[in-house]
Design an enzyme around this catalytic site. Structure first.
Site, PDB file in Angstrom:
ATOM      1  N   GLY A 281      34.482  33.408  25.870  1.00  0.00           N
ATOM      2  CA  GLY A 281      34.926  34.049  27.112  1.00  0.00           C
ATOM      3  C   GLY A 281      36.398  33.809  27.367  1.00  0.00           C
ATOM      4  O   GLY A 281      37.196  34.731  27.355  1.00  0.00           O
ATOM      5  N   GLY A 509      29.169  29.553  24.818  1.00  0.00           N
ATOM      6  CA  GLY A 509      29.378  28.741  23.636  1.00  0.00           C
ATOM      7  C   GLY A 509      29.793  27.324  23.957  1.00  0.00           C
ATOM      8  O   GLY A 509      29.994  26.510  23.063  1.00  0.00           O
ATOM      9  N   ARG A 668      32.808  11.421  33.759  1.00  0.00           N
ATOM     10  CA  ARG A 668      31.768  11.064  32.810  1.00  0.00           C
ATOM     11  C   ARG A 668      31.453  12.238  31.895  1.00  0.00           C
ATOM     12  O   ARG A 668      31.316  13.374  32.356  1.00  0.00           O
ATOM     13  CB  ARG A 668      30.499  10.664  33.563  1.00  0.00           C
ATOM     14  CG  ARG A 668      29.465  10.109  32.624  1.00  0.00           C
ATOM     15  CD  ARG A 668      28.417   9.340  33.368  1.00  0.00           C
ATOM     16  NE  ARG A 668      27.530   8.692  32.426  1.00  0.00           N
ATOM     17  CZ  ARG A 668      26.245   8.507  32.657  1.00  0.00           C
ATOM     18  NH1 ARG A 668      25.724   8.878  33.801  1.00  0.00           N
ATOM     19  NH2 ARG A 668      25.491   7.916  31.764  1.00  0.00           N
ATOM     20  N   ILE A 669      31.351  11.973  30.618  1.00  0.00           N
ATOM     21  CA  ILE A 669      31.053  13.025  29.653  1.00  0.00           C
ATOM     22  C   ILE A 669      29.536  13.173  29.556  1.00  0.00           C
ATOM     23  O   ILE A 669      28.806  12.199  29.366  1.00  0.00           O
ATOM     24  CB  ILE A 669      31.670  12.673  28.292  1.00  0.00           C
ATOM     25  CG1 ILE A 669      33.198  12.647  28.403  1.00  0.00           C
ATOM     26  CG2 ILE A 669      31.214  13.657  27.216  1.00  0.00           C
ATOM     27  CD1 ILE A 669      33.845  13.945  28.850  1.00  0.00           C
ATOM     28  N   LYS A 673      28.541  15.547  22.023  1.00  0.00           N
ATOM     29  CA  LYS A 673      28.756  16.489  20.923  1.00  0.00           C
ATOM     30  C   LYS A 673      29.402  17.789  21.414  1.00  0.00           C
ATOM     31  O   LYS A 673      30.416  18.226  20.873  1.00  0.00           O
ATOM     32  CB  LYS A 673      27.420  16.803  20.245  1.00  0.00           C
ATOM     33  CG  LYS A 673      27.575  17.635  18.993  1.00  0.00           C
ATOM     34  CD  LYS A 673      26.268  17.672  18.215  1.00  0.00           C
ATOM     35  CE  LYS A 673      26.473  18.355  16.878  1.00  0.00           C
ATOM     36  NZ  LYS A 673      25.238  18.325  16.078  1.00  0.00           N
ATOM     37  N   GLN A 678      34.272  21.177  22.692  1.00  0.00           N
ATOM     38  CA  GLN A 678      35.094  21.850  23.695  1.00  0.00           C
ATOM     39  C   GLN A 678      36.536  21.370  23.624  1.00  0.00           C
ATOM     40  O   GLN A 678      37.475  22.161  23.665  1.00  0.00           O
ATOM     41  CB  GLN A 678      34.540  21.585  25.097  1.00  0.00           C
ATOM     42  CG  GLN A 678      33.365  22.445  25.463  1.00  0.00           C
ATOM     43  CD  GLN A 678      33.797  23.878  25.675  1.00  0.00           C
ATOM     44  OE1 GLN A 678      33.806  24.685  24.761  1.00  0.00           O
ATOM     45  NE2 GLN A 678      34.174  24.207  26.888  1.00  0.00           N
ATOM     46  N   GLY A 743      36.222  22.539  29.973  1.00  0.00           N
ATOM     47  CA  GLY A 743      36.412  23.704  29.107  1.00  0.00           C
ATOM     48  C   GLY A 743      37.861  24.060  28.847  1.00  0.00           C
ATOM     49  O   GLY A 743      38.184  24.682  27.844  1.00  0.00           O
ATOM     50  N   GLU A 744      38.737  23.709  29.764  1.00  0.00           N
ATOM     51  CA  GLU A 744      40.099  24.237  29.661  1.00  0.00           C
ATOM     52  C   GLU A 744      41.144  23.185  29.340  1.00  0.00           C
ATOM     53  O   GLU A 744      42.195  23.501  28.788  1.00  0.00           O
ATOM     54  CB  GLU A 744      40.454  24.972  30.960  1.00  0.00           C
ATOM     55  CG  GLU A 744      39.517  26.160  31.136  1.00  0.00           C
ATOM     56  CD  GLU A 744      39.667  26.908  32.440  1.00  0.00           C
ATOM     57  OE1 GLU A 744      40.617  27.672  32.545  1.00  0.00           O
ATOM     58  OE2 GLU A 744      38.824  26.731  33.339  1.00  0.00           O
TER      59      GLU A 744
END
Lengths: 777, 328
Positions: A281, A509, A668-669, A673, A678, A743-744
């Site tokens: 996207g 994705g 926190r992640i 994976k 990302q 994401g960015e």
């Protein structure tokens, strides 16, 4: 603090081990004095595990059905013809040959297109998703070079493609502004982003700059970029019983449905937009002309339509990132403290949209300084509406700011990491708000250690292997935490002990469906395989834009709200015969497929038992997320420390990135994976921005001249080195799950880290992207 | 794409017979032609598929190599005699395209690749004398970073995109052709042409003429040869500049040298002036640089491609330097 190591692996074992830990319900807002999400304290559960994408097997088998793969009976295929002038009128359209071509069902132009309302332009209301404030194929006016002028529908895609090549158009051109110089001469306008002026003035920055003992004052340029998701923009569209169904590749199904309803004079309930999978996207998979034209043509032909843009079509009809010219000026004391920070400049925009590339956003909260002057102004060009592209603002803004900081480090003779840490603010320097969490210094130290920063020579050009000069550079990555209003979730819990969680969100994705499943399973006390997440459908309540890296938080807050409602309903259904009789939602937690009293774990009952006794197959709870009040109380941002090693060829000027490390501080992640992927993906996109990406916009006529992946360069495998990724994993106590969207941020800071490494390798400072070899000869 | 008919040729005579009518194009691997057809830049009415014609690589009696036109690029690149006797050719092939494309592309088709000029490709929106003779050239004053610095004309500033052809130019290959009028052999240097007033013509092939084979002469010096390609990313990009070079030393003197440049002209550019200056002289960086200066004395850079003169010069110095074992 812990830096997670590379592979956590064995996720399933972790998941099994995690069962049987009682977690209270989460609060539904994160305001001062409020309690953090209890999931933050849960350290041995599913959250943080390295779980493969749940949709991965479907995708590698080709079994995931993308927008342009929905088979509909009696479907026809669309192709578009595009204008070749930047501004004017269509004088003549010869469609006779196209209409007579084999298989053609319809040729639609402004002469026969159904009357449609202008789509509400993005930003004009929360539901508005239109690309520009322009009518679509309603008149003879041309507003950009590449505007669709005709739609052909045919029985096969090949027939449609052939017929569309037979359309002849003549134009009556009108004066157009297609050069940056002309646009600048016409005068810049103040930039407005989400209704707010892109301007900050604190103190007299120009005066303090002039008085500072050390100054850097430079101009940085970034070119236009185009969206190049692997999946081309496509939609399969049908009118069914007067309603409109659009299977789309979309990152805003709810807003798209609302906007389409406005275009076609329908109730929102008559429009359904689905988007089960999106093949990338990045901000480009929103509402553009092609979905509206496809729907209009489907109505005119009374047949379902599949419309897939060609790669060239994506360049002609889907906007990209606009160009910027940015001045960054820093005035500093000899010890490195910033007295003045100026970041200003222009971004080009069309007359019909409102997306000034907001390159100062990261600067607003990046560094302490005694004075600030920040502004974005826009200049107007006759061009396709520019739009969001991964980290709009920060991606190009950090190139300028973080290059300038490197220049100041050289000027002062201070290590660039030390200079950044020296100017670390203790509160947001422009808003004055406290930071919700900020551990960038930890990220710098961990990253520097792991990358071997200490081995870097501060003197450029001192490390050489054969023809290659080797250099290291670094830069700060930054992206805000956002959570937009309007999110909702619906949880359906069954007597079989399975739950369905529905959110109007999007899987492009990133792994959203997987992390949503993980978090929901953890909250509900269910195993992963007992939770199904449904998303990407406008008939699901609420609206969750896949933008601003906000889906994780928005979904998280919505699921929290729905979960509370669900537990309250379950307690009601449990009644007086339950061991839980008389308890409120705040007195229980979820564990092992049931509810448990927090301080008396022997008082418990399974969901199945509660529903059994109540003679219910399911219990359903739908709730809206709380308003994002946390954003009013704190300055909320993610950060990263980016490290790059480059090799620059002394013969040819070719730059190859040989190592890259991103050390992130992003709360926190949730999934080690998908998070790592990302971050890496963002960094790779940043490498492209640094070294090769550039839309060739011909300033004579506003035409994009490299609309293909052979001429518009993005990194190939050989351009991408091993990319190391680590993170602090320090939870933000003021967000759902303690998480930030990620994401960015990966793309931010990358171009500056590369440019700074090129300087360290060669002594040459490149201030205009991309860093192609001719600039280094 | 415009509708067309398709026929598969059984042998060269069959191909010539099938191609006797106007509007016919030969189809090799299709890696360029099919793209051009999709873009409606090429609109053949008939395709004659010659990819199934004999495609052998044979050693000739004289010790050269005869390469069938239907040989795939990947097969040629990995052939033992190419790798040992003509490394410049193997390296040029491997520098081109991607593994998948090389598996499809034929040698004959590679010779006939068309330019990648953006204005040539923009059939709707741009003027191009190569695509539409007489329409004008939008590249002369437009984006021309990839364009020619040598041998261009006001009508066309496009470059030839092939890597393989640059190596063949340096190796003095010959091209074997067949037509209804019979067979003929063309020196490689005479296959491609400069644009002049007719950029629509890339080669000296007659209509319907079929490339049947490439012949490489025996050239012991070519054992010391290489190809260097400079581009904007590590793979899958056309050359900004490339150099094919063969060198033979006699002590510290250059006994023989062959140089061809890619990415600088409408055809692979055999650097005859530079070769003449270098022959018999020392292989020093200064001598090579002087030879390059002579070769590029007539260079006419455009808005975006002035860097190519220096880039080609440096690349030549480094490439020959590597071949003779000296540092550039």
């Amino acid at each position: 603090m812990s830096i997670l190591d590379a592979a956590k692996g064995a996720a399933q074992a972790t998941i099994q081990a995690a069962m049987g830990k009682l977690v209270p319900l989460a609060p539904d807002s994160w305001i001062p004095g409020g309690i953090p999400d209890p999931l933050i304290r849960r350290q041995h559960g599913v959250i943080g595990a390295a779980l493969s994408r749940l949709d991965g097997p479907l995708k590698v088998q080709g079994a995931a059905r993308f927008a342009a793969e929905f088979p509909l009976d009696d479907m026809v295929y669309a192709a578009l013809a595009y204008a070749t002038i930047p501004r004017g009128r269509i004088a003549g359209l010869d469609v006779a040959a196209a209409e007579a071509a084999p298989g053609v069902v319809l040729v639609m132009t402004h002469h026969n297109a159904p009357r449609m309302n202008q789509p509400a332009v993005f930003g004009s209301s929360p539901e508005a998703a239109g690309p520009a404030d322009l009518p679509i194929m309603q008149d003879d006016r041309i507003h950009w070079n590449g505007q669709p002028i005709a739609v052909v529908l045919a029985e096969t895609q090949e027939q449609a493609d052939h017929a569309v090549s037979l359309i002849g158009a003549t134009y009556a051109p009108e004066p157009a502004t297609t050069s940056l110089a002309a646009a600048k001469a016409a005068g810049p306008q103040p930039g407005l982003f989400m209704g707010q002026p892109l301007r900050n003035e604190i103190g007299d920055a120009e005066a303090m700059l002039a008085a500072a003992p050390h100054r850097v004052d430079q101009l940085y340029r970034t070119p236009r970029h185009n969206h190049n998701a692997i999946e081309l923009h496509g939609a399969t569209i049908a009118w069914i019983d007067g309603g409109l169904v659009v299977h789309d590749a979309s990152q805003l199904v709810s807003a798209e449905a609302a906007t389409l309803a406005g275009v076609f004079d329908l109730d929102v309930a008559q429009v359904r937009v689905t988007s089960p999978y999106v093949g990338g996207g990045f901000g480009g998979k929103c509402l553009w002309d092609h979905q509206i034209l496809g729907a209009a043509a489907a109505r005119l032909a009374a047949r379902p339509v599949r419309i897939v843009l060609s790669r060239e079509g994506v360049y002609r009809g889907v906007g990209g990132r606009t160009l910027t010219e940015q001045r960054v000026a820093i005035g500093a004391e000899a010890d490195g403290r910033f007295r003045a920070l100026i970041h200003s400049g222009i971004a080009a925009m069309s007359p019909h949209n409102n997306m000034p590339e907001p390159f100062i956003l990261g600067t607003r909260s990046g560094y302490a300084a005694d004075s600030f002057s920040l502004s974005v102004e826009t200049v107007t060009m006759n061009m396709l509406a520019n739009t969001f592209m991964r980290a709009p603002g920060e991606s190009v803004g950090t190139f300028a700011l973080e290059s300038a900081i490197d220049e100041m480090a050289v000027e002062l003779g201070i290590d660039p990491i030390a200079l950044r840490i020296r100017n670390e603010p203790d509160k947001d320097p422009t808003s004055g708000l406290p930071f919700s969490s900020r551990d960038i210094v930890e990220a710098w130290r961990a990253g520097a250690d792991r990358f071997g920063w200490a081995q870097r020579s501060a003197t450029p050009g001192t490390r050489r292997e054969g023809e290659w000069l080797i250099g290291m550079g670094c830069a700060t990555a930054t992206y805000p935490y956002y959570r937009m209003p309007g999110a909702a979730a619906r949880i359906t819990l069954g007597r079989d002990g399975k739950a369905v969680v529905e959110v109007a969100a999007h899987e492009m994705g990133m792994g959203t469906a997987t992390t949503t499943t993980m978090v929901a399973a953890e909250r509900l006390g269910l195993p992963i395989d007992a939770v199904e997440v449904r998303y990407g459908d406008s008939i699901i309540p609420g609206a969750i834009l896949a933008g601003g890296s906000q889906q994780t938080a928005a979904i998280g807050a919505a699921v929290i709200a729905a979960h509370r409602a669900l537990v309250a309903d379950l307690l009601k259904l449990a009644g007086n015969d339950s061991p839980l009789a008389g308890l409120s939602a705040d007195e229980v937690g979820c564990e092992d497929g049931g509810l448990v009293k927090l301080d008396e774990p022997t008082r418990r009952e399974s969901y199945a038992s509660i529903l059994d006794r109540a003679q219910r197959e399911t219990v359903v709870a739908a709730e809206e997320a709380s308003p994002p009040l946390e954003l009013m109380h704190w300055s909320m941002h993610s950060h990263g420390a980016m490290f790059c090693e480059v090799r620059v060829n002394t013969v040819t000027g070719e730059t190859r990135v040989s190592r890259f490390l991103g050390s992130f501080d992003c709360g926190r992640i949730l999934n080690a994976k998908t998070a790592r992927s990302q971050f890496r993906g963002g960094i790779i996109m940043g490498l492209g921005m640094a070294l090769m990406e550039e839309t060739q916009f011909d300033e004579r006529n506003g035409r994009i001249m490299n609309p293909s992946l052979s001429e518009y360069h993005i990194p190939v495998h050989r351009d991408v080195p091993e990319i190391d990724v680590i993170w602090t994993d320090i939870a933000d106590p003021h967000t759902p799950m303690g998480a930030h969207g990620i994401g960015e941020i990966g793309i931010t800071g990358v171009a500056a880290a590369v440019a700074n490494a090129v300087y360290n390798a060669t002594g040459k400072r490149i201030r205009d992207l991309p860093i192609t070899l001719d600039k280094l000869l | 794409m415009t509708p067309f008919t398709y026929a598969r040729a059984a042998d060269p005579d069959d191909a010539l017979r099938l191609a006797a009518r106007d509007g016919t194009a030969y189809l090799g691997g299709g890696t360029n032609l099919v793209d051009l057809m999709r873009e409606t830049i090429a609109q053949p009415a008939r395709l004659v598929d010659v990819s199934g014609l004999p495609g052998a690589i044979e050693e000739t009696d004289e010790g050269g190599l005869l390469i069938g036109a239907a040989v795939r690029n990947s097969a040629l690149a990995e052939h033992r005699l190419v790798r040992t006797r003509y490394p410049v050719l193997g390296r040029a092939l491997l520098a081109g395209a991607s593994a998948q494309i090389r598996n499809m592309a034929t040698v004959g088709g590679n010779l006939l690749q068309r330019t990648r000029c953006a204005y040539f490709y923009d059939s709707d929106g741009s003027r191009c004398n190569k695509r539409a003779p007489g329409s004008g050239c939008d590249a002369v004053a437009g984006f021309n970073r990839n364009h020619a610095i040598l041998g261009a004309s006001p009508a066309c500033v496009a470059t030839h995109p092939s890597d393989m052809c640059v190596a063949l130019a340096a190796l003095d290959a010959t091209v074997q052709l067949q037509s209804a009028q019979g067979a003929r052999t063309l020196p490689f240097a005479e296959l491609h042409r400069l644009p002049g007033e007719h950029p629509e013509r890339d080669t000296m092939l007659a209509p319907g003429e079929l490339i049947t084979a490439i012949a490489l002469p025996p050239l012991p010096a070519a054992a010391r040869s290489t190809y260097r390609k400079v581009r904007d990313r590590a793979s899958y990009a056309f050359a900004l500049v490339s150099v094919a070079a063969v060198i033979e030393l006699d002590g510290d003197r250059i006994a023989d040298v062959r140089i061809a440049f890619g990415g600088v002209a409408h055809k692979p550019w055999r650097a005859a002036r530079a070769e003449a200056l270098l022959r018999g002289g020392p292989a020093t960086p200064a001598a090579i640089r002087a030879a390059a200066a002579a070769e590029f004395a007539d260079a006419a850079p455009l808005r975006d491609n002035g860097f190519k003169v220096e880039l080609a010069t440096r690349t030549l110095v480094a490439t020959l330097g590597d071949l003779v074992g000296a540092t550039a």
